[in-house]
Design a protein around this motif. Structure first.
Motif, PDB file in Angstrom:
ATOM      1  N   SER A 176       0.873  -1.134   0.057  1.00  0.00           N
ATOM      2  CA  SER A 176      -0.085  -0.129  -0.073  1.00  0.00           C
ATOM      3  C   SER A 176       0.988   1.276  -0.015  1.00  0.00           C
ATOM      4  O   SER A 176       1.753   1.299   0.522  1.00  0.00           O
ATOM      5  CB  SER A 176      -0.977   0.110   1.270  1.00  0.00           C
ATOM      6  N   GLY A 177       0.309   2.031  -0.687  1.00  0.00           N
ATOM      7  CA  GLY A 177       0.926   3.643  -0.654  1.00  0.00           C
ATOM      8  C   GLY A 177       2.122   3.678  -1.633  1.00  0.00           C
ATOM      9  O   GLY A 177       2.829   4.796  -1.697  1.00  0.00           O
ATOM     10  N   ASP A 235      -2.272   0.963  -4.407  1.00  0.00           N
ATOM     11  CA  ASP A 235      -2.229  -0.293  -3.695  1.00  0.00           C
ATOM     12  C   ASP A 235      -2.289  -1.297  -4.698  1.00  0.00           C
ATOM     13  O   ASP A 235      -2.858  -1.573  -5.631  1.00  0.00           O
ATOM     14  CB  ASP A 235      -3.269  -0.463  -2.447  1.00  0.00           C
ATOM     15  N   ASP A 260       3.721  -1.210   4.379  1.00  0.00           N
ATOM     16  CA  ASP A 260       3.627  -0.049   3.800  1.00  0.00           C
ATOM     17  C   ASP A 260       4.778   0.362   2.831  1.00  0.00           C
ATOM     18  O   ASP A 260       5.957   0.346   3.072  1.00  0.00           O
ATOM     19  CB  ASP A 260       4.044   0.879   5.119  1.00  0.00           C
ATOM     20  N   ARG A 294       5.030   3.296   0.832  1.00  0.00           N
ATOM     21  CA  ARG A 294       5.405   4.659   0.566  1.00  0.00           C
ATOM     22  C   ARG A 294       6.758   5.124   0.401  1.00  0.00           C
ATOM     23  O   ARG A 294       7.745   4.502   1.221  1.00  0.00           O
ATOM     24  CB  ARG A 294       4.924   5.572   1.880  1.00  0.00           C
TER      25      ARG A 294
END
Length: 395
Positions: A11-12, A25, A44, A46
């Protein structure tokens, strides 16, 4: 075989999907990209770019892992394992290793090709990258027709490229090129013995057209994709196109690439050519062909790390967008080989992913068919931390 990641959400991240780089995602289940499912383990992402896994249509770097020096060969199992790691560390998820089928003999001869394929089959369960073999068939191997077709049937070979290095050998002999000594030594012959073999092989020229047409017919029946290597001009490309050898690999002059495009044949060039700013052998630079729309895919040739670097180089120079340059490494090669299950990030396709740190542009993760084939840097640390948190939650 190493298990696939069963359930995982990323995700991200910034994801290359449908030709655009967008935040989003990805969900992975049993080796496939799927819709988001509640309850998946989430990582995560990101600060990372998630791209379709690189599909390399031609690479011979494996030769250096098998024999780092001509006089120092290693067991094939060691060479294949090293090739697997080398490819994965460069974001490659599918790779065709270019194995010669040549009159030269030795590690470039038909007998070694079969030995190499036996080793690949024996160790496939421990290899994470989808390693395949492209046969580089010398045009004057006219006495090996039945042997080659039998090998293709036995091992399911799906890619053959025709090439002819006799002219190169003759020129080296004419100019007393020092490289001829190394070439002969590699096959265990003296220069005189090697030169005699070159001449005897050249005398088979009248049998070559029928040989290539017979192979083309067999390849069509077997569903093998085939093409030619180092086309020197437009007429040479037309000759191969007319017998069905549609893939134009490493054309050495602009006219050959232009002719390929006129025949709607895909053109393949080397990524190292892009990264280094030109051909190491003095042939046509790749970038002008790319600018003119005359290159459909980039391949590792002799250097896996050049693949992702070439995509960045093209986008940084404004030749094309990053999404389009990455397509030269993923979507386009998949299309050329008819591999509809990979090359893009879309629901239902293989979870073949190249994960790059957005700030450093370093590859920190590669996933092939839902299995981690490479992890490094901050991504490895982040995944380790996530795993620890999940274990604590379970306790």
């Amino acid at each position: 075989m190493a298990p696939s990641v069963l359930h995982l959400g990323l995700s991200g991240a910034t994801i290359l999907r449908d030709g655009r780089m967008e935040r989003g995602d990805i969900a992975i289940e049993h080796g496939r990209i799927t819709d988001e499912v509640v309850g998946k383990h989430k990582l995560d992402m990101r600060g990372y770019d998630i791209l379709p896994g690189i599909i390399d249509l031609h690479g011979d770097a494996f030769e250096h892992h098998i024999a780092p020096r001509p006089s120092a060969p290693f067991p094939l199992a060691i060479g294949l394992a090293a090739t697997d790691r080398d490819a994965a560390a460069s974001g490659v998820t599918t790779a065709w290793m270019a194995q010669c089928w040549s009159w030269e003999g030795g590690t470039r001869g038909p007998d070694f090709a079969e030995t190499f394929l036996d080793a690949l089959e024996a160790h496939r369960s421990s290899i994470l990258t989808d390693l395949k073999v492209q046969i580089r068939c010398e045009t004057h191997t006219v006495d090996t027709q039945d042997q080659l077709i039998a090998l293709i049937r036995k091992y399911g070979i799906d890619y053959v490229i025709f090439n002819n290095h006799l002219d190169e050998a003759l020129e080296m002999a004419r100019t007393n090129d020092p490289g001829l000594v190394k070439w002969a030594a590699r096959t265990g012959r003296s220069v005189d013995e090697h030169s005699a073999l070159v001449k005897a092989t050249l005398d088979l020229g009248s049998q070559v057209p029928r040989y290539l047409c017979n192979l083309a017919t067999a390849f069509d029946n077997l569903g093998v994709r085939y093409g030619s290597h180092d086309d020197t001009d437009g007429s040479t490309r037309e000759y191969y196109a007319m017998i069905g050898a549609k893939i134009c690999e490493f054309p050495t002059h602009y006219s050959a690439a232009s002719s390929a495009k006129a025949w709607r044949d895909p053109v393949v060039m080397g990524a190292p050519n892009v990264v280094r700013g030109g051909s190491q052998s003095g042939n046509i630079p790749a970038v002008p062909l790319i600018k003119d729309g005359l290159c459909d895919a980039l391949v590792s040739d002799y250097h896996y790390p050049s693949l992702p670097q070439a995509a960045f180089a093209l986008s940084d120079a404004g030749v094309m967008t990053f999404a389009d340059s990455w397509a030269l490494l993923s979507e386009n090669p998949a299309r050329i080989m008819g591999r509809e299950d990979r090359g893009r990030i879309a629901c239902g396709l293989r979870a073949d992913l190249t994960i790059i740190n957005s700030a450093t542009r370093q590859i920190e993760g590669t996933m092939a068919n839902g299995r981690w084939s490479y992890l490094a840097g901050g991504l490895a640390h982040r995944l380790t931390e996530t795993g620890a948190e999940m274990r604590l939650a379970a306790e």
